[in-house]
Every structure is written in structure tokens, then in C-alpha cells.
Design a protein around this motif. Structure first.
Motif, PDB file in Angstrom:
ATOM      1  N   UNK A 275       0.835  -1.211   0.000  1.00  0.00           N
ATOM      2  CA  UNK A 275       0.000   0.000   0.000  1.00  0.00           C
ATOM      3  C   UNK A 275       0.862   1.250   0.000  1.00  0.00           C
ATOM      4  N   UNK A 276       1.908   1.261   0.830  1.00  0.00           N
ATOM      5  CA  UNK A 276       2.791   2.424   0.874  1.00  0.00           C
ATOM      6  C   UNK A 276       3.465   2.645  -0.471  1.00  0.00           C
ATOM      7  N   UNK A 282       1.599   6.339  -7.046  1.00  0.00           N
ATOM      8  CA  UNK A 282       0.509   7.185  -7.539  1.00  0.00           C
ATOM      9  C   UNK A 282       0.939   8.650  -7.570  1.00  0.00           C
ATOM     10  N   UNK A 283       1.625   9.081  -6.523  1.00  0.00           N
ATOM     11  CA  UNK A 283       2.112  10.470  -6.485  1.00  0.00           C
ATOM     12  C   UNK A 283       3.113  10.716  -7.607  1.00  0.00           C
ATOM     13  N   UNK A 284       4.042   9.767  -7.804  1.00  0.00           N
ATOM     14  CA  UNK A 284       5.059   9.921  -8.852  1.00  0.00           C
ATOM     15  C   UNK A 284       4.430   9.927 -10.241  1.00  0.00           C
ATOM     16  N   UNK A 286       1.378  10.872 -10.975  1.00  0.00           N
ATOM     17  CA  UNK A 286       0.686  12.155 -11.128  1.00  0.00           C
ATOM     18  C   UNK A 286       1.672  13.261 -11.479  1.00  0.00           C
ATOM     19  N   UNK A 287       2.809  13.277 -10.789  1.00  0.00           N
ATOM     20  CA  UNK A 287       3.841  14.282 -11.072  1.00  0.00           C
ATOM     21  C   UNK A 287       4.378  14.111 -12.488  1.00  0.00           C
ATOM     22  N   UNK A 288       4.561  12.856 -12.914  1.00  0.00           N
ATOM     23  CA  UNK A 288       5.115  12.605 -14.247  1.00  0.00           C
ATOM     24  C   UNK A 288       4.175  13.094 -15.338  1.00  0.00           C
ATOM     25  N   UNK A 289       2.859  12.919 -15.143  1.00  0.00           N
ATOM     26  CA  UNK A 289       1.908  13.392 -16.153  1.00  0.00           C
ATOM     27  C   UNK A 289       1.843  14.917 -16.193  1.00  0.00           C
ATOM     28  N   UNK A 290       1.973  15.540 -15.031  1.00  0.00           N
ATOM     29  CA  UNK A 290       2.027  17.003 -15.008  1.00  0.00           C
ATOM     30  C   UNK A 290       3.267  17.493 -15.755  1.00  0.00           C
ATOM     31  N   UNK A 291       4.404  16.843 -15.508  1.00  0.00           N
ATOM     32  CA  UNK A 291       5.638  17.221 -16.193  1.00  0.00           C
ATOM     33  C   UNK A 291       5.552  16.935 -17.684  1.00  0.00           C
ATOM     34  N   UNK A 292       4.910  15.813 -18.054  1.00  0.00           N
ATOM     35  CA  UNK A 292       4.763  15.486 -19.467  1.00  0.00           C
ATOM     36  C   UNK A 292       3.902  16.533 -20.181  1.00  0.00           C
ATOM     37  N   UNK A 293       2.872  17.022 -19.499  1.00  0.00           N
ATOM     38  CA  UNK A 293       2.035  18.070 -20.096  1.00  0.00           C
ATOM     39  C   UNK A 293       2.795  19.385 -20.221  1.00  0.00           C
ATOM     40  N   UNK A 294       3.614  19.666 -19.206  1.00  0.00           N
ATOM     41  CA  UNK A 294       4.310  20.952 -19.190  1.00  0.00           C
ATOM     42  C   UNK A 294       5.464  20.996 -20.179  1.00  0.00           C
ATOM     43  N   UNK A 295       6.249  19.899 -20.253  1.00  0.00           N
ATOM     44  CA  UNK A 295       7.463  19.909 -21.064  1.00  0.00           C
ATOM     45  C   UNK A 295       7.286  19.277 -22.439  1.00  0.00           C
ATOM     46  N   UNK A 296       6.293  18.388 -22.617  1.00  0.00           N
ATOM     47  CA  UNK A 296       6.112  17.713 -23.906  1.00  0.00           C
ATOM     48  C   UNK A 296       4.722  17.907 -24.480  1.00  0.00           C
ATOM     49  N   UNK A 297       3.902  18.724 -23.813  1.00  0.00           N
ATOM     50  CA  UNK A 297       2.538  18.999 -24.277  1.00  0.00           C
ATOM     51  C   UNK A 297       1.725  17.726 -24.452  1.00  0.00           C
ATOM     52  N   UNK A 298       1.942  16.764 -23.543  1.00  0.00           N
ATOM     53  CA  UNK A 298       1.227  15.495 -23.579  1.00  0.00           C
ATOM     54  C   UNK A 298       0.098  15.536 -22.568  1.00  0.00           C
ATOM     55  N   UNK A 299      -1.074  15.097 -22.998  1.00  0.00           N
ATOM     56  CA  UNK A 299      -2.204  15.046 -22.098  1.00  0.00           C
ATOM     57  C   UNK A 299      -3.052  13.826 -22.420  1.00  0.00           C
ATOM     58  N   UNK A 300      -3.671  13.249 -21.382  1.00  0.00           N
ATOM     59  CA  UNK A 300      -4.497  12.062 -21.584  1.00  0.00           C
ATOM     60  C   UNK A 300      -5.845  12.450 -22.164  1.00  0.00           C
ATOM     61  N   UNK A 301      -6.431  13.523 -21.634  1.00  0.00           N
ATOM     62  CA  UNK A 301      -7.745  13.966 -22.096  1.00  0.00           C
ATOM     63  C   UNK A 301      -7.659  15.354 -22.695  1.00  0.00           C
TER      64      UNK A 301
END
Length: 301
Positions: A275-276, A282-284, A286-301
């Protein structure tokens, strides 16, 4: 409403096709999440999930005091980080080299050959690797013996084991990554190479100034998305190749959870560790998707 009805009439077959996947997801991903309750219990199989006594955060406190937890976390981060780095460098290099081939049949043949190991399971590959790296009959040690070197127990030596995990994982998966980077190369405008050649740039300078910058968006994207896997060192691979001799350098979080939960029946403690790890992952992610959107303009939706 009429527009919504027309859209539903047009798209309902697509939604219907998703139903089996949703059922599979609910049965094997969401319903088992009720087992997280064991992390806060002294789980007794005869009393069941809702009859076992609660112990609060006892298992988490025990985890923090566990003598080997620091080494296990370090092994996980060390192996996973090396896999991420090598899993970027090798496919990028091979993709660039394949892109330089002028004969199409040779490019397709080599691409197919390096892609095949991706489809093989670690259960099968582990048997092959064990035979190849055997200190007595393995072909690697036989070749080393021709140069007067002593046999090396690659899978039984703590010094070698992490690197064997990284090399074999890259060998299995770099073909898949190569396809992704080859697709990125097709989006580079050929006129950029022509302009660079007119300016006197050779193949090496064209690679540095045209190819790599053209691939940079997908490289940044893959790197940021892999941040979420930094706690996943590869359970299937390590479980099939490690032994008690290399617990010091090869025991990772997932194998530790397996041993505690399945072999030693410490269900609550193993669930707490898992669980830990899931919360941190999950946190990592989430951070990776935020970074992917910011630096590579990648988004899921």
C-alpha cells in the motif's frame, strides 16, 4: 437531446466493445482493493477480511523499524533508475542507426529481430539466461575462459546481479522502444537534412543538430512518463532470476512483499508495504503526467 440520441446511436457499438475491458478492470483491479484493509489488521484467514482484529498503524511502524527496509528501497531505486536510463539511451541509439540504413529489407529484418524478445515471458527467458550465464557450462564464461579469466557467477554475485538485471531487461525491451523512436524520426522534415548537408554538416553533425532535436519531444515525454515506474524494478524478471545469495543487492520492494505475504504469511505487513509503495507510485505518476504536459505537451484527455 436529438443530437445526443444520434451520437449514441452512432457510437454505441464502440461503447459496447469497452464493456468486457471494464468488467475485467472491476473484477481484477477495483474489487481486490478491499484487501487494502489488511494493512490495518492482524489478518487471520479463518476469520476473513471483516472479522480480523484491527491493529491501526502497527504494520507501518514495524516497516519503518525493519532493519533491511533501507537496503530494499535502495535496491529498487538503483535497479529501476538504471533500467530507465539504459531503456532510453539504447533504443534511441539503435533507432538512429537503423534510420541510417539505406536498404529497406535490412532495416525491417533487424527491426523484427530486436522486437521478438519483447513477446517472450520472463519465465522462458530466465531459463535461457541461467544457462547462458552458468559459471560451469554457460557460453559467456566459456568465452571468458578462452582469455584466461576465472568463471563469474553472474546470478549469484551481489556485485554483478543488478547489472545483469539491467542488461537483460534492456535486451528484452529495447526493440519495443526502438519502434517508438523510429516513428518519431519519420516526423522530422527531410529538408532539414538537405539544408544541413548544404551547410557542410556530416552525418554526425546532422545527428546532433537535426535528428536529436527532432526526437527531443518524444524523449522528454518517455522520460517523464517513466518517472512513475521508479519503484517498479521488474518483479517478474528478478523473481525468476534471484536467489537468497543475492538478496543484498537484488531484493526489491515487490519481491520483499511476495516473500512476506506468500512465503511467510505476514499478510498484514506485506499489504502495508504494498500500500505504501502504491501511494508513492501514484504520487510519482501524477507528477510525471504534469511534467509530461508541461514539457512535452502530452495530455491524456
Amino acid at each position: 437531446m436529438n443530437q445526443l440520441a444520434r451520437r449514441w446511436k452512432r457510437e454505441w457499438p464502440l461503447h459496447f466493445m469497452v464493456v468486457p475491458a471494464l468488467i475485467f478492470l472491476v473484477l481484477f483491479s477495483y474489487i481486490p482493493m478491499a484487501g487494502v484493509l489488511m494493512a490495518f489488521q492482524k489478518y487471520i484467514p479463518t476469520k476473513g477480511l471483516f472479522g480480523s482484529p484491527m491493529v491501526g498503524l502497527k504494520h507501518f511502524k514495524y516497516l519503518l523499524d525493519y532493519p533491511d527496509i533501507g537496503r530494499i528501497v535502495f535496491n529498487t531505486l538503483y535497479i529501476a533508475t538504471m533500467k530507465i536510463i539504459a531503456g532510453l539511451v539504447v533504443p534511441i541509439t539503435i533507432a538512429i542507426l537503423l534510420n541510417e540504413l539505406r536498404q529497406e529489407w535490412m532495416k525491417r529484418t533487424f527491426q523484427t529481430m530486436v522486437y521478438l524478445p519483447h513477446f517472450l515471458s520472463w519465465v522462458l527467458l530466465s531459463g535461457i539466461i541461467i544457462d547462458v550465464l552458468s559459471p560451469s557450462t554457460g557460453i559467456i564464461n566459456q568465452i571468458l575462459g578462452l582469455f584466461g579469466a576465472k568463471p563469474i557467477f553472474f546470478l549469484g554475485d551481489n556485485k554483478w546481479f543488478p547489472y545483469v538485471m539491467v542488461i537483460t531487461d534492456v535486451w528484452k525491451e529495447f526493440g519495443f522502444g526502438t519502434i517508438i523512436y523510429l516513428a518519431a524520426l519519420t516526423n522530422i522534415n527531410p529538408s532539414l537534412y538537405e539544408a544541413a548537408e548544404i551547410d557542410g554538416a556530416g552525418r554526425w553533425k546532422q545527428t546532433l543538430n537535426v535528428t536529436l532535436p527532432g526526437m527531443m519531444p518524444i524523449i522528454v515525454l518517455m522520460l517523464t512518463l517513466n518517472i512513475g515506474n521508479v519503484l517498479n524494478a521488474g518483479f517478474d524478471q528478478i523473481f525468476n532470476l534471484y536467489s537468497p545469495q543475492v538478496y543484498e543487492s537484488g531484493d526489491v520492494i515487490d519481491t520483499f512483499v511476495y516473500r512476506m505475504g506468500i512465503e511467510q504469511a505476514q499478510y498484514g505487513f506485506a499489504t502495508a508495504v504494498g500500500l505504501l509503495k502504491s501511494v508513492v507510485s501514484f504520487i510519482l505518476i501524477s507528477v510525471s503526467y504534469v511534467m509530461a504536459y508541461r514539457f512535452a505537451n502530452y495530455r491524456i484527455f
